[in-house]
Structure formats: structure tokens, C-alpha cells
Design an enzyme around this catalytic site. Structure first.
Site, mmCIF file in Angstrom:
data_model
loop_
_atom_site.group_PDB
_atom_site.id
_atom_site.type_symbol
_atom_site.label_atom_id
_atom_site.label_comp_id
_atom_site.label_asym_id
_atom_site.label_seq_id
_atom_site.Cartn_x
_atom_site.Cartn_y
_atom_site.Cartn_z
ATOM 1 N N SER A 141 0.872 -1.182 0.000
ATOM 2 C CA SER A 141 0.000 0.000 0.000
ATOM 3 C C SER A 141 0.904 1.226 0.000
ATOM 4 C CB SER A 141 -0.865 0.021 1.265
ATOM 5 O OG SER A 141 -1.217 1.373 1.552
ATOM 6 N N HIS B 42 -1.370 -1.792 -4.248
ATOM 7 C CA HIS B 42 -2.637 -1.449 -3.582
ATOM 8 C C HIS B 42 -2.731 0.069 -3.454
ATOM 9 C CE1 HIS B 42 -6.001 -2.242 -0.802
ATOM 10 N NE2 HIS B 42 -5.508 -1.278 -0.043
ATOM 11 N N ASP C 260 -4.606 3.234 -2.251
ATOM 12 C CA ASP C 260 -5.632 3.639 -1.274
ATOM 13 C C ASP C 260 -6.255 4.972 -1.669
ATOM 14 O OD1 ASP C 260 -3.715 2.092 1.248
ATOM 15 O OD2 ASP C 260 -5.766 1.570 0.697
ATOM 16 N N MET D 115 -8.894 7.756 -1.170
ATOM 17 C CA MET D 115 -9.717 8.260 -0.063
ATOM 18 C C MET D 115 -10.295 9.623 -0.448
ATOM 19 S SD MET D 115 -7.274 7.347 3.170
ATOM 20 C CE MET D 115 -6.589 5.718 3.342
ATOM 21 N N HIS E 121 -8.320 0.494 -3.893
ATOM 22 C CA HIS E 121 -9.190 0.332 -2.715
ATOM 23 C C HIS E 121 -9.986 1.614 -2.602
ATOM 24 C CE1 HIS E 121 -9.345 -0.078 1.972
ATOM 25 N NE2 HIS E 121 -10.544 -0.048 1.421
ATOM 26 N N MET F 111 -12.108 3.975 -1.052
ATOM 27 C CA MET F 111 -12.710 4.453 0.192
ATOM 28 C C MET F 111 -13.388 5.789 -0.128
ATOM 29 S SD MET F 111 -9.572 3.399 2.698
ATOM 30 C CE MET F 111 -8.380 3.327 1.358
ATOM 31 N N MET G 282 -10.994 -5.572 6.298
ATOM 32 C CA MET G 282 -10.220 -4.520 6.950
ATOM 33 C C MET G 282 -9.871 -4.944 8.374
ATOM 34 S SD MET G 282 -9.686 -2.243 4.720
ATOM 35 C CE MET G 282 -8.896 -1.029 5.774
ATOM 36 N N GLY H 15 -8.644 4.689 6.621
ATOM 37 C CA GLY H 15 -8.356 6.127 6.589
ATOM 38 C C GLY H 15 -6.898 6.458 6.788
ATOM 39 N N GLY I 170 -0.271 2.688 9.235
ATOM 40 C CA GLY I 170 0.459 2.641 10.504
ATOM 41 C C GLY I 170 -0.383 2.377 11.727
ATOM 42 N N ASP J 260 -6.158 -6.164 5.183
ATOM 43 C CA ASP J 260 -5.570 -4.848 4.991
ATOM 44 C C ASP J 260 -5.578 -4.039 6.284
ATOM 45 O OD1 ASP J 260 -6.519 -2.033 2.795
ATOM 46 O OD2 ASP J 260 -4.734 -2.428 4.010
ATOM 47 N N GLY J 261 -4.335 -3.800 6.771
ATOM 48 C CA GLY J 261 -4.223 -2.925 7.939
ATOM 49 C C GLY J 261 -3.482 -3.602 9.074
ATOM 50 N N GLY K 219 1.485 -1.789 4.225
ATOM 51 C CA GLY K 219 1.849 -0.386 3.977
ATOM 52 C C GLY K 219 3.106 -0.037 4.737
ATOM 53 N N SER K 220 2.928 0.353 6.023
ATOM 54 C CA SER K 220 4.086 0.805 6.814
ATOM 55 C C SER K 220 5.059 -0.331 7.117
ATOM 56 C CB SER K 220 3.590 1.436 8.120
ATOM 57 O OG SER K 220 2.717 0.528 8.783
#
Ligand code: DX5
Ligand code: ZN
Length: 227
Positions: free
Chosen positions: A9, A34, A36, A38, A69, A71, A140, A145, A148, A182-183, A204-205
Site C-alpha cells: 500500500s 494497492h 488507497d 480516499m 481500494h 474508500m 479490513m 483512513g 500505521g 488490509d491494515g 503499507g508501513s
């Protein structure tokens, strides 16, 4: 044990130099990007949309899979813009769409892969009703949103139930469905998530951070999956 697709991500990458971060991921061997998206309405953050995605596709060429994704609150009216910008796959939130079944078929008819996304509090039943209509279900494991955040462990039951339903559908000759999470996915929990039945993990992070390069972070994740 099935392999897990690692989907970087770019949300926690350097958004001032997104193409370089995406190249770093692709050069490390990651092909499923991926994205994101938003809108600052469905989720409290605002990132990027079709113009940025179009530029990324021009910079990266046809190779990588662009997994958007969405959002956003208006996926039903603007999904074609993301396909035209170069997305291969669109995932839409069940919580943000009024006529979900119709939208899923419209996205597929437009030639893209299609997924549905369940927020942490959304029951798995929402996905079971359309499991034959999707290529992917995204569970999720954080509230959408931001990157990290900490992993929400009580999604385990939802993931396991989904994995069972997908296996049953595939065994009966039905559509193959990726189970994406995811997350808060990191090297310390990814092997456990695979044991729950996850086949595609957004990171992601865990990949884009100041601690190490994407390649070094990916090596840690790969080692955890091979342990
Ligand atoms: C959150 C996004 C996630 C997030 C993942 O709304 O959908 O893709 O960027 O980032 P990490 O892996 O850092 O939780
Ligand atoms: Zn995401």
C-alpha cells in the site's frame, strides 16, 4: 500452504515521489500495487484519484496490477474513471454502496476485476451474499483512513468463516476468490494470517518506512512466511 500475494500500500510511501516508491516496490518483485483512494468523506483522509493513478500507470507501464481500494462515497457514479485511469481491479466498500450487486456487475462488465471490502464492524454475511460475484474479498483489520495503525485481532473469526465459504465455493466449481486483509499486517503476524486463510495481504508501513528499504522489509516478510 498457499502462497500469499503481498500487496504494497503506497499510502505510507513518500507521496511527494509516488512513482519512485512504486518503482522500488516493483523492483523488489512486488507486482500487485494497492492504491488507497480516499475522498475525505467516506473516510476522514483525502489521498489521490484518477489523475494521479493515470500518471502512475504511465510511469510504471502495463506490468504491475493496480488494485484500487475505493474508500469513497460515490463509487457507483465514478468507477469507470478509475478503470480508464489504468486500474485493473476495484474494491468497493459494502458500507458505501446502495446497490452493491449492480455495481459489482457493472465493474466486471467494464472489464476490471472486482472486490468488496468489509470494515471491522461489518458482518461477514454481507460478503456471503455476493461471493459468486467477486474476485476478491477485502477484510479490513484497521478502521480505514490511515496507515500505521494497530491490527484488530477480532477479525479472525470473520476471516476464517470467509475462507471456509470461499473454499466451499471453489470446491463446487464456483468462482475463485482472493481473501485479502488490509491494515496492521507485518512480518510478525503474516504467517498467522495465512493460517487463517488469507491469500493476499496488503502491507503499507511494514514495507514503506524509515527503518529499512522496501526490499529489506520484504525479505523479512518473506522469511516469516518461509519459517
Ligand atoms: C487504510 C488502508 C490500508 C493502509 C495499510 O485505510 O486501506 O491499505 O494503508 O497500511 P498499514 O499496513 O501501515 O496498516
Ligand atoms: Zn487499503
Amino acid at each position: 500452504m498457499a502462497d500469499v500475494v503481498i500487496a504494497p500500500s503506497v499510502l505510507t510511501a513518500d507521496l511527494a515521489d509516488l512513482a519512485t516508491s512504486c518503482h522500488e516496490a516493483v523492483d523488489a518483485g512486488l507486482e500487485w500495487l494497492h492504491l488507497d483512494v480516499m475522498d475525505g468523506n467516506f473516510v476522514p483522509n483525502l489521498t489521490f484519484g484518477p489523475p494521479v493513478i493515470r500518471s502512475l500507470r504511465a510511469a510504471l507501464g502495463d506490468g504491475p496490477t493496480f488494485d484500487a481500494h475505493l474508500m469513497i462515497s460515490n463509487a457507483e457514479t465514478c468507477f469507470q474513471d478509475y478503470i480508464d485511469a489504468g486500474c485493473d481491479h476495484l474494491s468497493v466498500h459494502v458500507e458505501a454502496v446502495t446497490h452493491l450487486h449492480r455495481l459489482l456487475h457493472a465493474i466486471r462488465d467494464a472489464g476490471a476485476g472486482v472486490g468488496i471490502v468489509l470494515n471491522p464492524a461489518t458482518p461477514v454475511e454481507a460478503a456471503l451474499e455476493v461471493l459468486e460475484d467477486v474476485d476478491l474479498v477485502l477484510v479490513m483489520s484497521v478502521n480505514p483512513g490511515f496507515g500505521g495503525q494497530s491490527f484488530i485481532p477480532n477479525v479472525e473469526g470473520k476471516v476464517r468463516r470467509l475462507a471456509k465459504a470461499i473454499a466451499k465455493q471453489e470446491a463446487a466449481g464456483g468462482r475463485a476468490v482472493q481473501l485479502q486483509i488490509d491494515g496492521g499486517v507485518k512480518s510478525h503476524n503474516i504467517a498467522k494470517l495465512r493460517s487463517w486463510g488469507v491469500t493476499n495481504a496488503v502491507v503499507g508501513s511494514g514495507l514503506f518506512n524509515k527503518r529499512a528499504s522496501v526490499a529489506e522489509n520484504l525479505a523479512e516478510i518473506t522469511a516469516a512466511l518461509q519459517a
